[in-house]
Design a protein around this motif. Structure first.
Motif, PDB file in Angstrom:
ATOM      1  N   ASP A  31       0.744  -1.140  -0.009  1.00 46.91           N
ATOM      2  CA  ASP A  31      -0.066  -0.008   0.049  1.00 46.91           C
ATOM      3  C   ASP A  31       0.896   1.399  -0.169  1.00 46.91           C
ATOM      4  N   VAL A  32       0.598   2.265  -0.688  1.00 45.82           N
ATOM      5  CA  VAL A  32       1.448   3.498  -0.969  1.00 45.82           C
ATOM      6  C   VAL A  32       1.387   3.903   0.449  1.00 45.82           C
ATOM      7  N   PHE A  33       0.494   4.089   1.297  1.00 47.41           N
ATOM      8  CA  PHE A  33       0.458   4.720   2.561  1.00 47.41           C
ATOM      9  C   PHE A  33       1.207   3.906   3.554  1.00 47.41           C
ATOM     10  N   ASN A  34       1.726   2.868   3.434  1.00 45.10           N
ATOM     11  CA  ASN A  34       2.654   2.058   4.339  1.00 45.10           C
ATOM     12  C   ASN A  34       3.803   2.979   5.006  1.00 45.10           C
ATOM     13  N   ASN A  35       3.850   3.277   6.192  1.00 41.16           N
ATOM     14  CA  ASN A  35       4.805   4.045   6.897  1.00 41.16           C
ATOM     15  C   ASN A  35       4.882   5.401   6.499  1.00 41.16           C
ATOM     16  N   ILE A  36       3.948   6.044   5.761  1.00 39.90           N
ATOM     17  CA  ILE A  36       3.908   7.213   5.495  1.00 39.90           C
ATOM     18  C   ILE A  36       2.836   7.918   6.169  1.00 39.90           C
ATOM     19  N   GLY A  37       3.152   9.205   6.567  1.00 41.04           N
ATOM     20  CA  GLY A  37       2.325  10.069   7.486  1.00 41.04           C
ATOM     21  C   GLY A  37       1.792  11.420   6.779  1.00 41.04           C
ATOM     22  N   THR A  38       0.802  11.974   7.570  1.00 43.48           N
ATOM     23  CA  THR A  38       0.317  13.241   6.725  1.00 43.48           C
ATOM     24  C   THR A  38       0.032  14.130   7.951  1.00 43.48           C
ATOM     25  N   PRO A  39       0.531  15.200   8.103  1.00 49.67           N
ATOM     26  CA  PRO A  39       0.023  16.142   9.307  1.00 49.67           C
ATOM     27  C   PRO A  39      -1.172  16.666   9.133  1.00 49.67           C
ATOM     28  N   ASP A  40      -1.840  16.627   8.157  1.00 53.32           N
ATOM     29  CA  ASP A  40      -3.072  17.383   7.706  1.00 53.32           C
ATOM     30  C   ASP A  40      -3.719  16.654   6.683  1.00 53.32           C
ATOM     31  N   LEU A  41      -4.915  16.428   7.026  1.00 51.52           N
ATOM     32  CA  LEU A  41      -5.873  15.621   6.145  1.00 51.52           C
ATOM     33  C   LEU A  41      -6.284  16.463   4.718  1.00 51.52           C
ATOM     34  N   SER A  42      -6.052  17.691   4.873  1.00 51.94           N
ATOM     35  CA  SER A  42      -6.377  18.630   3.448  1.00 51.94           C
ATOM     36  C   SER A  42      -5.538  18.129   2.503  1.00 51.94           C
ATOM     37  N   TYR A  43      -4.122  17.830   2.720  1.00 51.57           N
ATOM     38  CA  TYR A  43      -3.280  17.614   1.798  1.00 51.57           C
ATOM     39  C   TYR A  43      -3.777  16.226   1.087  1.00 51.57           C
ATOM     40  N   LEU A  44      -3.926  15.312   2.046  1.00 53.01           N
ATOM     41  CA  LEU A  44      -4.411  13.993   1.594  1.00 53.01           C
ATOM     42  C   LEU A  44      -5.712  14.094   0.628  1.00 53.01           C
ATOM     43  N   ILE A  45      -6.476  14.913   1.024  1.00 46.48           N
ATOM     44  CA  ILE A  45      -7.769  15.235   0.151  1.00 46.48           C
ATOM     45  C   ILE A  45      -7.322  15.401  -1.258  1.00 46.48           C
ATOM     46  N   LYS A  46      -6.316  16.536  -1.220  1.00 43.88           N
ATOM     47  CA  LYS A  46      -5.878  17.021  -2.363  1.00 43.88           C
ATOM     48  C   LYS A  46      -5.446  15.958  -3.219  1.00 43.88           C
ATOM     49  N   LEU A  47      -4.481  15.035  -2.760  1.00 39.94           N
ATOM     50  CA  LEU A  47      -3.940  14.118  -3.315  1.00 39.94           C
ATOM     51  C   LEU A  47      -4.900  13.020  -3.736  1.00 39.94           C
ATOM     52  N   LEU A  48      -6.016  12.832  -3.459  1.00 40.77           N
ATOM     53  CA  LEU A  48      -7.074  11.822  -3.711  1.00 40.77           C
ATOM     54  C   LEU A  48      -7.745  12.385  -4.772  1.00 40.77           C
ATOM     55  N   ASN A  49      -7.886  13.677  -4.875  1.00 37.05           N
ATOM     56  CA  ASN A  49      -8.371  14.376  -5.832  1.00 37.05           C
ATOM     57  C   ASN A  49      -7.618  14.440  -7.183  1.00 37.05           C
ATOM     58  N   GLN A  50      -6.434  14.024  -7.112  1.00 41.81           N
ATOM     59  CA  GLN A  50      -5.516  14.027  -8.207  1.00 41.81           C
ATOM     60  C   GLN A  50      -5.538  13.031  -9.142  1.00 41.81           C
ATOM     61  N   SER A  51      -6.052  13.094 -10.409  1.00 41.11           N
ATOM     62  CA  SER A  51      -6.016  11.894 -11.557  1.00 41.11           C
ATOM     63  C   SER A  51      -4.618  11.337 -11.490  1.00 41.11           C
ATOM     64  N   ASP A  52      -3.543  12.200 -11.462  1.00 45.92           N
ATOM     65  CA  ASP A  52      -2.183  11.691 -11.729  1.00 45.92           C
ATOM     66  C   ASP A  52      -1.435  12.525 -10.650  1.00 45.92           C
ATOM     67  N   CYS A  53      -0.227  11.959 -10.196  1.00 46.73           N
ATOM     68  CA  CYS A  53       0.580  12.860  -9.159  1.00 46.73           C
ATOM     69  C   CYS A  53       1.807  12.163  -9.551  1.00 46.73           C
ATOM     70  N   ASP A  54       2.966  13.002  -8.929  1.00 46.50           N
ATOM     71  CA  ASP A  54       4.404  12.483  -8.870  1.00 46.50           C
ATOM     72  C   ASP A  54       4.681  12.351  -7.322  1.00 46.50           C
ATOM     73  N   LEU A  55       4.490  11.536  -6.578  1.00 42.67           N
ATOM     74  CA  LEU A  55       4.887  11.594  -5.284  1.00 42.67           C
ATOM     75  C   LEU A  55       6.210  11.596  -5.078  1.00 42.67           C
ATOM     76  N   PHE A  56       6.529  12.483  -4.034  1.00 36.70           N
ATOM     77  CA  PHE A  56       8.119  12.620  -3.437  1.00 36.70           C
ATOM     78  C   PHE A  56       8.753  13.374  -4.618  1.00 36.70           C
ATOM     79  N   SER A  57       8.272  14.068  -5.245  1.00 34.63           N
ATOM     80  CA  SER A  57       9.114  14.907  -6.417  1.00 34.63           C
ATOM     81  C   SER A  57       9.588  16.060  -5.994  1.00 34.63           C
ATOM     82  N   LYS A  58       8.896  16.558  -4.767  1.00 34.55           N
ATOM     83  CA  LYS A  58       9.530  17.821  -4.373  1.00 34.55           C
ATOM     84  C   LYS A  58      10.001  17.482  -2.835  1.00 34.55           C
TER      85      LYS A  58
END
Length: 135
Positions: A31-58
């Protein structure tokens, strides 16, 4: 909770919750979220609404934790990792491998999200739990 979920995903820095879910067959080791945390659920919601993304590019490398692992985060989605890369490894090379792995896991996860009932659980402390459900 009266609804049945096919997949339960733990969010936050407490890995024991995710490990417990995995041991009960309620998660997936890939699972992509194994051992990954997020301090703010708004960023997770932003991520879930993306059709495509490049995780950990920045990536911002914050340092080394007490376990001898790099602590780093994704500056765009505020996802963080505290124990995926040993501090003895070349960070730049290791982060490229990590990014590739997480982006493959993201693609698999998005397919699951479209076809399965998924429950996100975030545990901040024993007194505070919040849920984010997919429909």
């Amino acid at each position: 909770m009266n609804k049945k979920y096919n997949h339960i995903i733990s969010l936050g820095k407490n890995c024991q919750i995710g490990d417990y879910l995995l041991s009960r067959g309620l998660g997936d080791w890939g699972d992509v979220f194994n051992n990954i945390g997020t301090p703010d659920l708004s960023y997770l919601i932003k991520l879930l609404n993306q059709s495509d993304c490049d995780l950990f590019s920045k990536v911002v490398k914050k340092g080394v934790n007490g376990l001898g692992m790099y602590f780093f985060y994704d500056d765009e989605y505020r996802l963080y990792s505290i124990h995926d890369i040993l501090a003895t490894e070349d960070f730049d090379k290791a982060i490229q491998i990590f990014r590739s792995q997480k982006n493959r896991e993201w693609q698999r996860f998005k397919k699951k999200l479209e076809s399965e009932n998924v429950l996100f659980v975030r545990v901040r402390s024993e007194e505070h739990t919040s849920e984010l459900q997919s429909h």
